[in-house]
Design an enzyme around this catalytic site. Structure first.
Site, PDB file in Angstrom:
ATOM      1  N   GLU A   1      11.653  -4.219   5.118  1.00 21.78           N
ATOM      2  CA  GLU A   1      10.655  -3.491   5.917  1.00 21.78           C
ATOM      3  C   GLU A   1      10.961  -3.563   7.412  1.00 21.78           C
ATOM      4  OE1 GLU A   1       8.906  -1.536   4.449  1.00 21.78           O
ATOM      5  OE2 GLU A   1       8.681  -2.303   2.430  1.00 21.78           O
TER       6      GLU A   1
ATOM      7  N   TYR B   1       0.822  -1.219   0.000  1.00 21.93           N
ATOM      8  CA  TYR B   1       0.000   0.000   0.000  1.00 21.93           C
ATOM      9  C   TYR B   1       0.852   1.264   0.000  1.00 21.93           C
ATOM     10  CZ  TYR B   1       1.528   0.013   4.793  1.00 21.93           C
ATOM     11  OH  TYR B   1       2.335   0.023   5.906  1.00 21.93           O
TER      12      TYR B   1
END
Ligand code: PCA
Length: 157
Positions: free
Chosen positions: A82, A7
């Site tokens: 991440e 996203y």
């Protein structure tokens, strides 16, 4: 193979997208676009303007993103990239299909528009409490009118 919904900076056209399609990190197949079934607060936080989906369902907007099928090598790369599980935690989330592009499976087994898939998402529960008061977005764009352009890792100091 795992199904991942991105996203933020990993979406097509966003600053970290090249990592998503770098064959040296493993294999990824773009499958389509989706929308979180539940609302989440998607904020841009910190001095590097990093997007975070805060793991607080029911607040904010349904969030848009891209759906990928990735192999274990790519999933491992993404976890490291991440900073999972420190910055983000990868967890399954319900995603509604908006558009399906992957034509590699037979039409009768392809997920249709509006069908619901379970995808792994890098959201966070380890965020700074004040982030909940930041503006919420429904479709992240580093180059949007908020003027909070993402700072690439190699440009940080
Ligand atoms: N990268 C991941 C999480 C937030 C980010 O910038 C993504 O695009 O989904």
């Amino acid at each position: 193979m795992a199904r991942v919904f991105v996203y933020g900076t990993l979406k097509k056209g966003q600053p970290n997208y090249p990592h998503m399609i770098n064959g040296a990190h493993g294999t990824s197949l773009f499958q389509g676009r989706g929308l979180t079934v539940e609302k989440y607060p998607l904020v841009i936080a910190g001095k590097y303007n990093i997007p975070f989906l805060l793991n607080k369902p029911g607040i904010g907007h349904r969030v848009s993103g891209d759906i990928y099928s990735v192999d274990d090598q790519m999933l491992q790369f993404l976890d490291e990239f991440e900073s999972c599980p420190d910055m983000y935690q990868r967890a399954p989330m319900k995603i509604e299909v908006v558009e399906w592009e992957d034509k590699s499976s037979a039409p009768e087994v392809r997920p249709g528009v509006n069908s619901i898939l379970e995808c792994d998402v890098y959201s966070t529960s380890t965020y700074q409490p004040e982030w909940i008061h930041l503006p919420y977005y429904d479709n992240y764009d580093s180059f949007g009118k908020h003027k909070l352009e993402y700072v690439l890792r190699e440009s940080r100091n």
